[in-house]
Design a protein around this motif. Structure first.
Motif, PDB file in Angstrom:
ATOM      1  N   SER A  82      43.511  33.521  33.268  1.00  0.00           N
ATOM      2  CA  SER A  82      43.783  34.939  33.531  1.00  0.00           C
ATOM      3  C   SER A  82      43.540  35.818  32.300  1.00  0.00           C
ATOM      4  O   SER A  82      43.426  37.039  32.431  1.00  0.00           O
ATOM      5  CB  SER A  82      45.217  35.124  34.038  1.00  0.00           C
ATOM      6  OG  SER A  82      46.140  34.669  33.062  1.00  0.00           O
ATOM      7  N   ASP A  83      43.446  35.219  31.085  1.00  0.00           N
ATOM      8  CA  ASP A  83      43.132  35.987  29.879  1.00  0.00           C
ATOM      9  C   ASP A  83      41.639  36.275  29.758  1.00  0.00           C
ATOM     10  O   ASP A  83      41.225  37.063  28.904  1.00  0.00           O
ATOM     11  CB  ASP A  83      43.602  35.252  28.619  1.00  0.00           C
ATOM     12  CG  ASP A  83      45.115  35.198  28.516  1.00  0.00           C
ATOM     13  OD1 ASP A  83      45.777  36.101  29.061  1.00  0.00           O
ATOM     14  OD2 ASP A  83      45.636  34.269  27.871  1.00  0.00           O
ATOM     15  N   ILE A  84      40.830  35.627  30.581  1.00  0.00           N
ATOM     16  CA  ILE A  84      39.387  35.868  30.580  1.00  0.00           C
ATOM     17  C   ILE A  84      39.104  37.109  31.410  1.00  0.00           C
ATOM     18  O   ILE A  84      39.550  37.224  32.544  1.00  0.00           O
ATOM     19  CB  ILE A  84      38.613  34.633  31.130  1.00  0.00           C
ATOM     20  CG1 ILE A  84      38.840  33.454  30.186  1.00  0.00           C
ATOM     21  CG2 ILE A  84      37.149  34.949  31.305  1.00  0.00           C
ATOM     22  CD1 ILE A  84      38.276  32.150  30.701  1.00  0.00           C
ATOM     23  N   LEU A  85      38.344  38.036  30.808  1.00  0.00           N
ATOM     24  CA  LEU A  85      38.080  39.306  31.470  1.00  0.00           C
ATOM     25  C   LEU A  85      36.856  39.284  32.357  1.00  0.00           C
ATOM     26  O   LEU A  85      36.793  39.947  33.380  1.00  0.00           O
ATOM     27  CB  LEU A  85      37.917  40.418  30.412  1.00  0.00           C
ATOM     28  CG  LEU A  85      39.081  40.551  29.425  1.00  0.00           C
ATOM     29  CD1 LEU A  85      38.731  41.555  28.345  1.00  0.00           C
ATOM     30  CD2 LEU A  85      40.345  40.942  30.151  1.00  0.00           C
ATOM     31  N   ALA A  86      35.814  38.515  31.936  1.00  0.00           N
ATOM     32  CA  ALA A  86      34.560  38.504  32.699  1.00  0.00           C
ATOM     33  C   ALA A  86      33.712  37.300  32.320  1.00  0.00           C
ATOM     34  O   ALA A  86      33.839  36.766  31.231  1.00  0.00           O
ATOM     35  CB  ALA A  86      33.772  39.780  32.434  1.00  0.00           C
TER      36      ALA A  86
END
Length: 89
Positions: A82-86
């Motif tokens: 969930s800390d990955i944005l894209a």
């Protein structure tokens, strides 16, 4: 290699830029933390929510996301998916 569990992901950050576009050399103390990296390993995800990133994906993540880790002389980050944005193509 480190195998993450649950919704954790291991990322190898890209190297920080050494020069600006104009050719000015950036000293180590002024370098920005990289916010892009390559997924090295991915856990299976949560029970009802499998991870969507897979090893080899290039990703963009938050500036202060994850926990830094050194393994066999290489720098890595471990963070929640969930800390990955894209995902970068």
């Amino acid at each position: 290699m480190v195998q993450p569990i649950h919704d954790r992901v291991v990322i190898q950050p890209e190297k920080a830029e050494d020069k600006t576009a104009a050719g000015i050399i950036i000293p180590d103390t002024a370098k920005e933390k990289p916010q892009k990296g390559k997924v090295i390993a991915s856990g299976p995800g949560k029970k009802d929510d499998p991870n969507t990133v897979k090893p080899g994906d290039r990703v963009l993540y938050g500036k202060y996301a994850g926990t830094e880790l050194q393994f066999e002389g290489e720098d890595y980050l471990i963070m929640r998916e969930s800390d990955i944005l894209a995902i970068i193509d």
